[in-house]
Design a protein around this motif. Structure first.
Motif, PDB file in Angstrom:
ATOM      1  N   VAL A 232       0.518  -2.433  -5.660  1.00 56.10           N
ATOM      2  CA  VAL A 232       1.591  -1.695  -6.319  1.00 56.10           C
ATOM      3  C   VAL A 232       1.468  -0.235  -5.913  1.00 56.10           C
ATOM      4  O   VAL A 232       0.440   0.399  -6.159  1.00 56.10           O
ATOM      5  N   PRO A 233       2.487   0.316  -5.279  1.00 59.41           N
ATOM      6  CA  PRO A 233       2.360   1.696  -4.791  1.00 59.41           C
ATOM      7  C   PRO A 233       2.409   2.703  -5.931  1.00 59.41           C
ATOM      8  O   PRO A 233       3.106   2.508  -6.929  1.00 59.41           O
ATOM      9  N   ALA A 234       1.653   3.775  -5.752  1.00 63.51           N
ATOM     10  CA  ALA A 234       1.695   4.856  -6.732  1.00 63.51           C
ATOM     11  C   ALA A 234       2.889   5.767  -6.495  1.00 63.51           C
ATOM     12  O   ALA A 234       3.276   6.523  -7.374  1.00 63.51           O
ATOM     13  N   GLY A 235       3.452   5.710  -5.323  1.00 62.88           N
ATOM     14  CA  GLY A 235       4.607   6.543  -4.977  1.00 62.88           C
ATOM     15  C   GLY A 235       5.138   6.107  -3.636  1.00 62.88           C
ATOM     16  O   GLY A 235       5.655   5.005  -3.484  1.00 62.88           O
ATOM     17  N   ARG A 236       4.969   6.962  -2.627  1.00 68.76           N
ATOM     18  CA  ARG A 236       5.373   6.641  -1.250  1.00 68.76           C
ATOM     19  C   ARG A 236       4.103   6.298  -0.481  1.00 68.76           C
ATOM     20  O   ARG A 236       3.261   7.166  -0.243  1.00 68.76           O
ATOM     21  N   GLU A 237       3.950   5.047  -0.064  1.00 67.87           N
ATOM     22  CA  GLU A 237       2.732   4.618   0.605  1.00 67.87           C
ATOM     23  C   GLU A 237       3.073   3.896   1.905  1.00 67.87           C
ATOM     24  O   GLU A 237       4.143   3.287   2.038  1.00 67.87           O
ATOM     25  N   ARG A 238       2.090   3.972   2.838  1.00 72.31           N
ATOM     26  CA  ARG A 238       2.229   3.317   4.140  1.00 72.31           C
ATOM     27  C   ARG A 238       0.833   2.844   4.539  1.00 72.31           C
ATOM     28  O   ARG A 238      -0.105   3.639   4.572  1.00 72.31           O
ATOM     29  N   TRP A 239       0.668   1.566   4.905  1.00 71.89           N
ATOM     30  CA  TRP A 239      -0.653   1.050   5.226  1.00 71.89           C
ATOM     31  C   TRP A 239      -0.533  -0.184   6.126  1.00 71.89           C
ATOM     32  O   TRP A 239       0.555  -0.727   6.308  1.00 71.89           O
ATOM     33  N   THR A 240      -1.661  -0.589   6.665  1.00 75.07           N
ATOM     34  CA  THR A 240      -1.749  -1.783   7.508  1.00 75.07           C
ATOM     35  C   THR A 240      -2.630  -2.801   6.800  1.00 75.07           C
ATOM     36  O   THR A 240      -3.719  -2.451   6.323  1.00 75.07           O
ATOM     37  N   ALA A 241      -2.170  -4.047   6.723  1.00 73.99           N
ATOM     38  CA  ALA A 241      -2.929  -5.078   6.019  1.00 73.99           C
ATOM     39  C   ALA A 241      -2.655  -6.430   6.667  1.00 73.99           C
ATOM     40  O   ALA A 241      -1.746  -6.585   7.486  1.00 73.99           O
ATOM     41  N   ARG A 242      -3.474  -7.413   6.283  1.00 75.12           N
ATOM     42  CA  ARG A 242      -3.326  -8.780   6.778  1.00 75.12           C
ATOM     43  C   ARG A 242      -2.241  -9.485   5.958  1.00 75.12           C
ATOM     44  O   ARG A 242      -2.276  -9.478   4.717  1.00 75.12           O
ATOM     45  N   SER A 243      -1.260 -10.100   6.660  1.00 77.07           N
ATOM     46  CA  SER A 243      -0.163 -10.782   5.982  1.00 77.07           C
ATOM     47  C   SER A 243      -0.573 -12.201   5.599  1.00 77.07           C
ATOM     48  O   SER A 243      -1.653 -12.686   5.954  1.00 77.07           O
ATOM     49  N   ARG A 244       0.317 -12.874   4.923  1.00 71.35           N
ATOM     50  CA  ARG A 244       0.024 -14.233   4.483  1.00 71.35           C
ATOM     51  C   ARG A 244      -0.063 -15.211   5.648  1.00 71.35           C
ATOM     52  O   ARG A 244      -0.708 -16.255   5.517  1.00 71.35           O
ATOM     53  N   ASP A 245       0.600 -14.884   6.753  1.00 70.68           N
ATOM     54  CA  ASP A 245       0.498 -15.753   7.932  1.00 70.68           C
ATOM     55  C   ASP A 245      -0.665 -15.363   8.847  1.00 70.68           C
ATOM     56  O   ASP A 245      -0.770 -15.860   9.973  1.00 70.68           O
ATOM     57  N   GLY A 246      -1.534 -14.467   8.371  1.00 72.64           N
ATOM     58  CA  GLY A 246      -2.752 -14.141   9.103  1.00 72.64           C
ATOM     59  C   GLY A 246      -2.629 -13.066  10.150  1.00 72.64           C
ATOM     60  O   GLY A 246      -3.558 -12.862  10.930  1.00 72.64           O
ATOM     61  N   ASP A 248      -1.887  -8.957  11.338  1.00 72.40           N
ATOM     62  CA  ASP A 248      -1.978  -7.576  10.857  1.00 72.40           C
ATOM     63  C   ASP A 248      -0.602  -6.931  10.971  1.00 72.40           C
ATOM     64  O   ASP A 248      -0.018  -6.876  12.062  1.00 72.40           O
ATOM     65  N   ARG A 249      -0.093  -6.442   9.864  1.00 71.73           N
ATOM     66  CA  ARG A 249       1.253  -5.871   9.838  1.00 71.73           C
ATOM     67  C   ARG A 249       1.227  -4.477   9.222  1.00 71.73           C
ATOM     68  O   ARG A 249       0.299  -4.124   8.476  1.00 71.73           O
ATOM     69  N   LEU A 250       2.266  -3.723   9.527  1.00 73.40           N
ATOM     70  CA  LEU A 250       2.440  -2.393   8.971  1.00 73.40           C
ATOM     71  C   LEU A 250       3.392  -2.494   7.778  1.00 73.40           C
ATOM     72  O   LEU A 250       4.477  -3.084   7.888  1.00 73.40           O
ATOM     73  N   TYR A 251       2.976  -1.913   6.649  1.00 73.17           N
ATOM     74  CA  TYR A 251       3.778  -1.978   5.421  1.00 73.17           C
ATOM     75  C   TYR A 251       4.079  -0.574   4.920  1.00 73.17           C
ATOM     76  O   TYR A 251       3.295   0.366   5.118  1.00 73.17           O
ATOM     77  N   ALA A 252       5.246  -0.466   4.274  1.00 76.45           N
ATOM     78  CA  ALA A 252       5.628   0.755   3.561  1.00 76.45           C
ATOM     79  C   ALA A 252       6.217   0.329   2.233  1.00 76.45           C
ATOM     80  O   ALA A 252       6.936  -0.686   2.143  1.00 76.45           O
TER      81      ALA A 252
END
Length: 550
Positions: A232-246, A248-252
């Protein structure tokens, strides 16, 4: 840049090229990085604007629905409106507004107005939903617009999903609206999440904490692009994480309605990959051009300069084994290098003339020196023979004195014989020379009951200037011991102390009386450059260490 630090022409020219190419390469790399950085900043800004756009759309939709609910609830809560007429008016309004499914109004004095287009949504069900949502945290105000205590959520009733908007005022006075609940179909909000034509580089979804995905858009309908771990973002966030399909994706992510609703988007790596490829092209193109230029430059240096210089150098070095070597001269040689080659060949011709003259003079001189040494050797042999013949006419001390003299003359003769063995002056082997001296001492000085032997284990050599006094030293020590001690046996030994030192020693088989050596003895030690390591004592006649070159 000091080109004098480089010793070769090729090195200096290459250093000059590098001094020019390095700043150009650095400038090209900086320009490529600046372009890449500008492209990535633009891509990130566009992605952030896209997420902000979806967040604004969602907020506008929820705010519009909340305003509509507030307007309808305020009007329906008028005491002059009959509850039956309120329900009919609400149902008619929902039929005209596609997507609105049910409403529930409760005033502070207990009056209730409720209606639903779905038969499974009764008044009691809507009341339970309103009570349940009223117990959850409300959303924060947007931009200072206070519409009261509002809660946005998603609920499932009778297997069907609804979006819920609750406006509540627990402190409402009599006649005022206390609770207002609106249920809509999720397709209304789904229409807000429109990616537009050709947008296939992102997936977006509205997430409710505890209620899951509210609305989504994108190519992956199975929502496998969502991150494995909810964030849950605290405000405006951008990060890279492992998706459900395995992957690495970029998220905002952007918060829409605190504390539960937020928009999350996943972006395709195509634009970033294109920016990286552009960076590599902008970086490598000038660098490869500079490298190619360096290779062509080095090839030109080697072909038109270094090759001819190496030819002159090879000709100069080959003269050690071949006397007729000349530097190659060709029509395509640079004029200045051709001039150097011609000067070199002229110098070689002059040197060969001088060398032939010097060699002739050297041969003549060597012949004269060899003849002189042969004359010296022959003269010494004549002197030795004359002493030997004269010795027959004397007895006792005179005969011994002549024998000593003959022995010393033999030392000189043997030294010249060994050093001129191959026709040239050369160092004398210590073992061969001392064996010859010991044999002569045994033949000339010893009596019948005396013996002189040698034990020499060395391959050292000494120059003729040092080998002669060494022979005199051995002859002197042995002669004094033989004349003063009847029946004595003397052993002359030579051993290697190390690679550059030998030790010469004389030992008798019995104790003898030792006298002071003659004055000339110190001069002999100085000529040999010997160091005495043992004084004459008992049967030991003395030991000396001598350094040699081999």
């Amino acid at each position: 840049m000091r080109l004098a630090r480089f010793s070769t022409v090729r090195g200096r020219l290459l250093a000059l090229l590098i001094a020019i190419a390095v700043p150009v390469g650095c400038a090209a790399a900086f320009a490529a990085y600046a372009t890449y950085r500008a492209a990535t900043v633009t891509i990130e800004a566009a992605q952030e604007r896209a997420v902000d756009d979806f967040a604004v759309r969602t907020r506008v939709w929820y705010r519009g629905a909340a305003r509509a609910l507030l307007a309808f609830g305020t009007m329906a809560n008028d005491p002059r409106v009959d509850p039956a007429a309120c329900k009919e008016a609400g149902l008619e309004a929902m039929q005209r507004v596609s997507g609105f499914r049910a409403f529930f109004l409760r005033s502070a004095d207990g009056r209730i107005c409720a209606g639903s287009l779905d038969a499974n949504l009764s008044k009691e069900t809507l009341s339970d939903v309103a009570r349940q949502l009223a117990g959850l945290p409300s959303v924060a105000n947007w931009n200072g617009a206070d519409l009261g205590r509002i809660r946005y959520d998603q609920i499932t009733l009778a297997g069907q999903r609804y979006l819920a908007i609750l406006m509540a005022d627990a402190q409402a006075s009599n006649g005022r609206l206390q609770e207002a609940l609106l249920l809509t179909g999720p397709e209304l909000l789904e229409n807000v999440f429109d990616l537009g034509d050709g947008r296939r580089d992102m997936d977006v979804a509205l997430i409710g904490r505890g209620s899951g995905v509210v609305a989504s858009r994108g190519d992956n309908a199975d929502l496998s692009w969502l991150p494995q771990q909810d964030r849950v973002p605290a405000g405006r966030e951008r990060w890279t994480a492992r998706s459900r399909d395995g992957q690495d994706r970029l998220y905002a992510a952007r918060m829409v309605a605190e504390p539960d609703l937020y928009v999350i988007a996943s972006f395709d790596g195509g634009p970033a990959q294109a920016a990286r490829m552009q960076f590599l092209v902008l970086l490598l193109a000038p660098l490869l051009t500079l490298a190619l230029l360096c290779l062509v430059y080095l090839r030109a240096i080697d072909k038109h300069c270094a090759r001819w210089l190496r030819g002159i150098e090879a000709a100069a070095r080959a003269r050690a084994s071949s006397g007729r070597t000349r530097a190659a001269i060709a029509d395509d040689m640079p004029s200045d290098i051709r001039s150097v080659a011609e000067a070199f060949n002229a110098m070689v011709d002059e040197q060969e003339v001088r060398q032939r003259r010097l060699q002739t003079a050297l041969d003549d001189n060597r012949f004269l020196v060899r003849e002189l040494h042969h004359r010296v050797k022959n003269s010494l042999q004549v002197v030795q023979s004359y002493i030997g013949l004269s010795k027959r006419d004397y007895r006792s001390e005179a005969r011994l004195a002549l024998a000593d003299a003959e022995c010393r003359v033999h030392v000189l003769s043997a030294a010249y014989r060994f050093t001129l063995a191959d026709g040239e002056m050369q160092p004398v082997r210590v073992d061969l020379f001392l064996d010859d001296v010991v044999t002569m001492i045994s033949n000339l000085i010893r009596s019948r009951e005396q013996w002189v032997t040698s034990s020499i284990d060395t391959a050292a050599t000494l120059s003729v200037d040092r080998i002669i006094p060494l022979g005199f030293l051995v002859a002197d020590v042995a002669s004094r011991a033989l004349r003063g001690t009847p029946g004595v046996r003397i052993t002359v030994s030579v051993v290697d102390v190390d690679d550059a030192t030998i030790e010469v020693g004389l030992d008798a088989d019995r104790e003898i009386s030792h006298g002071a050596p003659p004055r000339v003895f110190a001069g002999l030690l100085a000529q040999i450059e010997a160091v005495q390591t043992a004084e004459p004592q008992g049967g030991a006649l003395g030991r000396w260490r001598v350094r040699h070159a081999s």
